[in-house]
Design an enzyme around this catalytic site. Structure first.
Site, PDB file in Angstrom:
ATOM      1  N   LYS A 166      95.808   3.855  91.071  1.00  0.00           N
ATOM      2  CA  LYS A 166      94.574   3.422  91.726  1.00  0.00           C
ATOM      3  C   LYS A 166      93.374   3.610  90.797  1.00  0.00           C
ATOM      4  CE  LYS A 166      91.486   4.815  95.460  1.00  0.00           C
ATOM      5  NZ  LYS A 166      91.296   5.733  96.606  1.00  0.00           N
ATOM      6  N   ASP A 172      93.200   1.322  98.447  1.00  0.00           N
ATOM      7  CA  ASP A 172      92.678   2.513  99.109  1.00  0.00           C
ATOM      8  C   ASP A 172      92.897   2.348 100.609  1.00  0.00           C
ATOM      9  OD1 ASP A 172      90.804   0.700  99.969  1.00  0.00           O
ATOM     10  OD2 ASP A 172      89.063   1.885  99.361  1.00  0.00           O
TER      11      ASP A 172
END
Length: 285
Positions: free
Chosen positions: A177, A196
């Protein structure tokens, strides 16, 4: 179908013989309540007025994304930064906290440690103390992570931020991420979609994935969107999740893509973590 009841003798007398119909120039008298019944049938019921629009069948994800981009033309990374290094550190600090808090912390942090070499020379304890004074949670772990990644940048990359996912994830505290945030925002070349909580929730509600695992969601979104769109897919979904498609009470009535969303008007039941079961109390003797 219900059959009409035969008219009473009184009604027949008022209307005249059945074969003659209504007298010339006069309309036939309707049974009492007929006008009201017709008005009720013509007027939409409250349920019909509030009924949600059905999603268009099989709306292509690219078309829905284009509508979302039009709704949120200002979608962007909301972490303040002046370099790829600052963005990398800010992204690591943003774990389990808000971008607003990170943006309050980083000016003080980078004032004390302006680059990778300065941060690499710091002791994690002193960085943790600074983060704590500024209100950052998980300050000990985050201090170790950002000092460790700064040292990794110095040792492996001469202080420069790498440009490949494989190199990024070898740095302390850096996962896919974080790596894709920096690759997409700083270099315009993400290798995947940043997943997310907002992206995960909306991808499930829009029917773009059936998984609740970030790794699989990233693969599913990567199969739907070319690399050039992946950075903006993430930012746009985040903006929509923060402004419209909330976790608990999504604003489907004011959503510009509700007609293309298979979860519209029931979205609060999709894409949310199940509530934790209540803790059992020990039985009292």
């Amino acid at each position: 179908m219900r059959r009409a009841s035969a008219p009473s003798s009184a009604e027949t007398k008022q209307r005249g013989p059945a074969q003659g119909g209504a007298p010339a120039g006069r309309s036939a008298r309707r049974p009492p309540g007929a006008a009201a019944a017709r008005a009720r049938a013509a007027a939409p019921t409250a349920a019909a007025r509030s009924a949600p629009a059905r999603a268009r069948p099989s709306t292509p994800p690219q078309a829905t994304f284009a509508e979302l981009r039009a709704l949120h033309p200002d979608a962007h990374c909301e972490l303040d930064h002046r370099s790829a290094f600052e963005l990398l550190v800010a992204t690591v600090l943003s774990a389990q906290t808000t971008d607003v808090l990170v943006n309050k912390v980083t000016p003080h942090l980078f004032g004390a440690y302006p680059d990778a070499r300065a941060l690499a020379g710091a002791e994690p304890a002193e960085v943790a103390a600074l983060l704590r004074r500024l209100g950052m949670g998980m300050f000990n772990q985050k201090a170790r992570n950002i000092v460790g990644l700064a040292r990794g940048l110095i040792e492996r990359h001469g202080g420069e931020v790498p440009r490949t996912l494989a190199e990024f994830v070898k740095l302390p505290g850096v996962g896919r991420k974080t790596a894709n945030v920096v690759l997409g925002v700083a270099f315009g070349a993400p290798e995947g979609v940043v997943v997310d909580t907002h992206v995960q929730r909306l991808a499930q509600r829009l029917g773009w994935t059936k998984s609740d695992k970030p790794e699989q969601i990233e693969r599913d979104l990567g199969a739907l969107f070319p690399q050039r769109d992946r950075d903006m897919v993430s930012h746009t979904l985040v903006f929509h999740g923060r402004r419209i498609c909330f976790a608990r009470k999504p604003a489907c009535g004011g959503c510009g893509i509700s007609d293309a969303c298979p979860s519209a008007f029931r979205a609060e039941n999709v894409g949310r973590k199940p509530p934790r079961p209540p803790r059992r109390r020990d039985a009292q003797p």
